[in-house]
Write an enzyme that holds these catalytic residues in place. Structure first.
Site, PDB file in Angstrom:
ATOM      1  N   LYS A  99       0.733  -1.245  -0.003  1.00 44.58           N
ATOM      2  CA  LYS A  99      -0.089  -0.127   0.006  1.00 44.58           C
ATOM      3  C   LYS A  99       0.710   1.079  -0.017  1.00 44.58           C
ATOM      4  CE  LYS A  99      -4.394  -1.487   1.472  1.00 44.58           C
ATOM      5  NZ  LYS A  99      -4.556  -2.862   1.742  1.00 44.58           N
ATOM      6  N   GLU A 139     -10.076   7.158   3.216  1.00 47.65           N
ATOM      7  CA  GLU A 139     -10.866   6.131   3.766  1.00 47.65           C
ATOM      8  C   GLU A 139     -10.084   4.971   4.181  1.00 47.65           C
ATOM      9  OE1 GLU A 139     -10.305   6.363   0.663  1.00 47.65           O
ATOM     10  OE2 GLU A 139      -9.872   3.922   0.305  1.00 47.65           O
ATOM     11  N   SER A 157       1.705  -9.719  -0.927  1.00 48.71           N
ATOM     12  CA  SER A 157       1.355  -8.209  -1.113  1.00 48.71           C
ATOM     13  C   SER A 157       1.657  -8.000   0.479  1.00 48.71           C
ATOM     14  CB  SER A 157      -0.170  -8.168  -1.522  1.00 48.71           C
ATOM     15  OG  SER A 157      -0.905  -9.038  -0.807  1.00 48.71           O
TER      16      SER A 157
HETATM   17  C1  LIG Z   1      -5.204  -4.202   1.284  1.00 47.38           C
HETATM   18  C2  LIG Z   1      -4.356  -5.316   0.859  1.00 47.38           C
HETATM   19  C3  LIG Z   1      -4.756  -5.873   0.038  1.00 47.38           C
HETATM   20  C4  LIG Z   1      -5.849  -5.752  -1.109  1.00 47.38           C
HETATM   21  O1  LIG Z   1      -5.907  -4.633  -1.917  1.00 47.38           O
HETATM   22  P1  LIG Z   1      -5.783  -4.508  -3.181  1.00 47.38           P
HETATM   23  O2  LIG Z   1      -5.965  -3.107  -3.928  1.00 47.38           O
HETATM   24  O3  LIG Z   1      -6.511  -5.624  -3.871  1.00 47.38           O
HETATM   25  O4  LIG Z   1      -4.152  -4.972  -3.526  1.00 47.38           O
HETATM   26  C5  LIG Z   1      -4.150  -7.106  -0.422  1.00 47.38           C
HETATM   27  N1  LIG Z   1      -3.093  -7.503   0.418  1.00 47.38           N
HETATM   28  C6  LIG Z   1      -2.861  -6.801   1.313  1.00 47.38           C
HETATM   29  C7  LIG Z   1      -1.546  -7.229   2.200  1.00 47.38           C
HETATM   30  C8  LIG Z   1      -3.451  -5.484   2.077  1.00 47.38           C
HETATM   31  O5  LIG Z   1      -3.195  -4.966   2.885  1.00 47.38           O
END
Ligand SMILES: *Cc1c(COP(=O)(O)O)cnc(C)c1O
Length: 393
Positions: free
Chosen positions: A87, A109, A376
């Protein structure tokens, strides 16, 4: 740049009230100017390296690969970024843009609080006034993230309408934005919302795919056979996928949360089970009733719990450039445990969805195939929730 007009096939656009049109135009003009401005790009690169800690590794998960006995699995380590997920790639980009536009205040948000923390972080870094809207219910459920945002100097404002969750926080943020547009920049957290946000967020997240491309060429001398990422709003996924769009031999797979199962109401699989509609100012596949109201959604992973999905994924799906599959809560939990034990890496529950599908796929492929799974985020934030779930089983 692709999709400069804000459309991905029939998806995307900007379905917003009149007063917002002018503000969005201003952001659009600024974004498309600065994203080609060498001094802006240099500043962005500086913070990507020195603050976020990029480039992060493309790690060959040898133990995991050996335990499965199929295709080679590489992990793109977004979990190693500052604040523990992808993020921050986006919040750094947007805060630098807001600064160039002379904005003195940032609003955002947040649902589970991860985007709120990533926004509060960069506002602290640049000493910018920060207000985060969060559903009253989410504030109760995610008290640790609320505390972190406050430590970082942000003001957390409860949204008290509707179901008191993410959608209501978005509505409250949009109202604030319309009222205070002269001074305020709305920092959106995923590749969703009205134009120019989906394009802008994609560009800031595409550092993931650009790095992965270079790294796999260096390690394997060729491109991967598969890219796999989880899809909530779709920002980490499109950040990985987009730089490979023209490489037609690279298969693109997005993984949506099937929650308790696709045949129940408790999932958030917008692409797999949704219908076309407008939500939060853009056209996409969304989980809605016949009147077009969004329905409650569920995933074990709070970050995947969103009733819409980015327009670029809708286009990838309809044009068959991408394939979209689903993974249940239980399958994600199994993958979570497996990665902890085999590699000593605690993944986020969101990322565990991508991992689960990656493992299933690897098993059915030969050893000379290559899969990249986008990790992610890290799972420290989920440890308490998982402890409670496992104690009840
Ligand atoms: C917020 C989040 C997501 C999902 O958000 P995307 O916009 O779909 O990437 C995925 N993995 C993690 C670790 C997150 O914090």
């Amino acid at each position: 740049m692709k999709n400069r007009n804000g459309y991905f096939g029939e998806f995307g656009g900007a379905y917003v009230p009149k007063p917002l049109e002018k503000i969005l135009k201003e952001i659009e003009n600024a974004f498309f100017t600065y994203i080609e401005d060498p001094s802006f790009l240099e500043e962005l690169k500086y913070y990507q390296k020195e603050y976020i800690g990029r480039a992060n590794p493309l790690y060959y998960a040898r133990n995991l690969t050996d335990s499965i006995g199929g295709a080679k699995i590489y992990l793109k380590r977004e979990d190693l970024n500052h604040t523990g997920a992808h993020k921050i790639n986006n919040t750094i980009g947007q805060v630098l843009l807001a600064k160039r536009m002379g904005k003195k205040r940032i609003i955002a948000e947040t649902g589970a609080g991860q985007h709120g923390v990533a926004t509060a972080t960069v506002c602290a870094l640049f000493n910018i006034d920060c207000t985060i809207y969060m559903g009253e219910k989410d504030i109760e459920r995610q008290s640790l993230n609320v505390f972190k945002m406050e430590l970082l100097g942000a003001k957390v404002v409860p949204a008290t309408t509707g179901r008191k969750t993410l959608k209501d926080a978005v509505d409250a943020a949009l109202n604030d934005f319309i009222e205070n547009c002269e001074t305020t920049f709305y920092l959106l957290g995923s590749a969703v919302g009205p134009h120019p946000y989906p394009v802008m967020v994609r560009e800031f997240q595409s550092i993931i795919g650009k790095e992965a491309r270079e790294q796999i060429l260096e390690k394997e001398g060729r491109l991967p056979d598969y890219l796999i990422a989880c899809v909530g709003g779709g920002s980490n996924a499109i950040g990985l996928f987009n730089p490979f769009y023209d490489d037609l031999d690279v298969n693109i797979v997005g993984v949506e949360p099937a929650g308790l199962g696709l045949d129940t109401k408790d999932h958030a699989a917008s692409l797999s089970k949704g219908t076309i509609g407008v939500i939060h100012g853009f056209k996409c596949y969304t989980i809605q009733d016949e009147a077009g109201n969004d329905l409650p959604v569920h995933s074990i992973a709070a970050g995947l719990d969103y009733p819409g999905v980015g327009p670029e994924h809708c286009f990838y799906k309809d044009s068959n450039r991408g394939k979209y599959v689903t993974v249940t809560d239980n399958e994600a939990l199994e993958a979570f445990k497996t990665l902890c034990k085999t590699e000593g890496i605690i993944p986020a529950l969101e990322s565990s969805h991508a991992l689960s599908y990656g493992m299933k796929l690897a098993k059915n492929l030969s050893k000379d195939k290559i899969i990249i799974v986008n990790l992610s985020g890290r799972g420290d934030k989920d440890a308490k929730q998982i402890k409670e779930i496992l104690n009840c089983k």
